[in-house]
Design a protein around this motif. Structure first.
Motif, PDB file in Angstrom:
ATOM      1  N   SER A  17      16.360  -9.485 -53.075  1.00 44.51           N
ATOM      2  CA  SER A  17      16.902 -10.648 -53.507  1.00 44.51           C
ATOM      3  C   SER A  17      15.327 -11.521 -52.487  1.00 44.51           C
ATOM      4  O   SER A  17      15.031 -11.567 -51.267  1.00 44.51           O
ATOM      5  CB  SER A  17      17.592 -11.039 -52.881  1.00 44.51           C
ATOM      6  N   PRO A  18      15.406 -12.792 -53.345  1.00 42.95           N
ATOM      7  CA  PRO A  18      14.251 -13.921 -52.779  1.00 42.95           C
ATOM      8  C   PRO A  18      15.597 -14.762 -51.769  1.00 42.95           C
ATOM      9  O   PRO A  18      16.228 -14.610 -51.664  1.00 42.95           O
ATOM     10  CB  PRO A  18      13.902 -14.459 -54.023  1.00 42.95           C
ATOM     11  N   PRO A  19      14.644 -15.557 -50.687  1.00 41.97           N
ATOM     12  CA  PRO A  19      15.490 -15.625 -49.937  1.00 41.97           C
ATOM     13  C   PRO A  19      16.191 -17.190 -50.775  1.00 41.97           C
ATOM     14  O   PRO A  19      15.423 -17.547 -51.185  1.00 41.97           O
ATOM     15  CB  PRO A  19      14.796 -15.962 -48.787  1.00 41.97           C
ATOM     16  N   PRO A  20      17.457 -17.445 -50.380  1.00 44.99           N
ATOM     17  CA  PRO A  20      17.803 -18.629 -50.618  1.00 44.99           C
ATOM     18  C   PRO A  20      17.392 -20.131 -50.957  1.00 44.99           C
ATOM     19  O   PRO A  20      16.323 -20.049 -49.266  1.00 44.99           O
ATOM     20  CB  PRO A  20      19.415 -18.744 -49.926  1.00 44.99           C
ATOM     21  N   SER A  21      16.999 -21.213 -51.364  1.00 49.52           N
ATOM     22  CA  SER A  21      16.488 -22.458 -51.102  1.00 49.52           C
ATOM     23  C   SER A  21      16.941 -22.564 -49.846  1.00 49.52           C
ATOM     24  O   SER A  21      18.071 -22.779 -50.089  1.00 49.52           O
ATOM     25  CB  SER A  21      16.192 -23.259 -52.432  1.00 49.52           C
ATOM     26  N   PRO A  22      15.665 -23.323 -48.947  1.00 49.56           N
ATOM     27  CA  PRO A  22      16.499 -24.682 -48.034  1.00 49.56           C
ATOM     28  C   PRO A  22      17.710 -25.432 -48.781  1.00 49.56           C
ATOM     29  O   PRO A  22      17.128 -26.029 -49.931  1.00 49.56           O
ATOM     30  CB  PRO A  22      15.362 -25.230 -46.921  1.00 49.56           C
ATOM     31  N   PRO A  23      18.820 -25.851 -48.153  1.00 50.16           N
ATOM     32  CA  PRO A  23      19.899 -27.761 -48.504  1.00 50.16           C
ATOM     33  C   PRO A  23      18.204 -28.354 -49.204  1.00 50.16           C
ATOM     34  O   PRO A  23      17.498 -28.413 -47.778  1.00 50.16           O
ATOM     35  CB  PRO A  23      20.483 -27.107 -48.035  1.00 50.16           C
ATOM     36  N   PRO A  24      18.410 -28.847 -50.114  1.00 49.52           N
ATOM     37  CA  PRO A  24      17.885 -30.500 -49.969  1.00 49.52           C
ATOM     38  C   PRO A  24      18.041 -31.420 -48.840  1.00 49.52           C
ATOM     39  O   PRO A  24      19.324 -31.355 -48.249  1.00 49.52           O
ATOM     40  CB  PRO A  24      17.916 -30.911 -51.314  1.00 49.52           C
ATOM     41  N   PRO A  25      16.583 -32.151 -48.518  1.00 48.70           N
ATOM     42  CA  PRO A  25      17.225 -33.260 -47.038  1.00 48.70           C
ATOM     43  C   PRO A  25      18.147 -34.213 -47.734  1.00 48.70           C
ATOM     44  O   PRO A  25      18.176 -34.690 -48.626  1.00 48.70           O
ATOM     45  CB  PRO A  25      15.931 -33.819 -46.482  1.00 48.70           C
ATOM     46  N   PRO A  26      18.831 -34.137 -46.398  1.00 49.52           N
ATOM     47  CA  PRO A  26      20.395 -35.210 -46.936  1.00 49.52           C
ATOM     48  C   PRO A  26      19.381 -37.096 -46.921  1.00 49.52           C
ATOM     49  O   PRO A  26      18.293 -37.661 -46.734  1.00 49.52           O
ATOM     50  CB  PRO A  26      20.549 -34.970 -45.276  1.00 49.52           C
ATOM     51  N   SER A  27      20.383 -37.494 -47.860  1.00 53.43           N
ATOM     52  CA  SER A  27      19.500 -38.824 -48.716  1.00 53.43           C
ATOM     53  C   SER A  27      19.997 -39.824 -47.720  1.00 53.43           C
ATOM     54  O   SER A  27      20.066 -39.753 -46.787  1.00 53.43           O
ATOM     55  CB  SER A  27      20.609 -38.928 -50.178  1.00 53.43           C
TER      56      SER A  27
END
Length: 289
Positions: free
Chosen positions: A6-16
């Motif tokens: 499985s592809p590695p999970p996407s990094p969480p979006p940077p905080p707004s």
């Protein structure tokens, strides 16, 4: 054939950098009521012209704020207080000068004035002396006095006002501070605290203006309407409040007119928000005198 990993999970979006909702309410673009309020304003104490004294570090935007207030009230670009467009570690303002603002009727002025002074600098023998600012608070400094970083105004000097009237005294003390400035110099901060304590002993109300908010935050640079959503500016104001002791509800972020050649409604909204409270605070103080 084995299953593909499985592809590695996407990094969480940077905080707004923005809060979901503004932390202070303001009516954008609805400046007519505030302008009319100021045009109709008359001090409760009929003997008084409300005097607002601006102080703060060199280059914070004191002269530019006076020009910006004048622009808003005149509805056009003005140059009431000469200001420098270059960054410098020395004050551009050298003399104590009262700035009046004209009304539409020729020969008439608003019943409030602004005083600009030399900027505060760190160390001894540099910038305006705190003793001179305290004398100005009490109304002892005449227009035209040239600040001397080495010695303060003496009571035998031509520019010493030995019997100040109510209108000669300062009715509102406003600290101007640059939102782009790094941590405040400890010597400058100590001088500002000394001035604040002297004003408090005299009962003079105090406010603070945070300038250059457009260049201090990318989101506010996109639109000034993000100012009360900006996490960075809220923290900057909170840090300043903690350092000097001025409550958050007495600190106002503004953008001075600088590169504009036309009046901007959002710039005006922030300036008027601060100006109305200044005048109301000064009016309450003069009524007690």
């Amino acid at each position: 054939m084995g299953n593909k990993p499985s592809p590695p999970p996407s990094p969480p979006p940077p905080p707004s950098p923005l809060l979901g909702t503004p932390w202070r309410d303001i009516s954008w673009g609805n400046n007519r009521d505030s302008l009319q309020y100021l045009k109709n304003f008359q001090p409760q104490n009929e003997e008084a012209t409300i005097r607002v004294l601006l102080h703060g570090p060199v280059g914070a935007g004191k002269s530019s704020f006076i020009n910006s207030v004048n622009n808003v009230l005149q509805g056009r670009m003005t140059t009431e207080a000469l200001a420098s467009a270059t960054t410098s570690d020395q004050s551009f303002t050298l003399k104590y000068q009262t700035h009046k603002i004209k009304k539409e009727v020729r020969g008439n002025f608003y019943p409030f004035v602004f005083n600009d002074i030399m900027g505060l600098e760190g160390g001894n023998g540099r910038g305006v002396r705190t003793e001179d600012i305290i004398l100005a608070l009490k109304g002892h400094v005449k227009d035209g006095y040239k600040f001397n970083p080495v010695s303060s105004l003496s009571d035998d000097d031509y520019h010493y006002n030995s019997s100040p009237s109510i209108s000669d005294r300062v009715h509102v003390l406003v600290c101007i501070y640059d939102a782009n400035a790094p941590q405040m110099n400890s010597s400058v901060l100590e001088k500002m605290r000394e001035i604040r304590e002297a004003a408090s002993e005299l009962g003079i109300p105090q406010l603070a203006i945070l300038t250059h908010i457009d260049s201090a935050c990318g989101e506010t640079e996109k639109t000034l309407r993000n100012v009360y959503k900006s996490k960075h500016l809220k923290k900057k104001m909170g840090d300043f409040s903690s350092s000097l002791g001025i409550p958050m509800n007495c600190i106002f972020p503004v953008k001075n007119y600088s590169d504009e050649t036309q009046i901007n409604s959002d710039v005006d909204t922030l300036i008027l928000s601060a100006l109305r409270l200044m005048i109301d605070f000064g009016d309450d103080y003069t009524e007690k005198l």
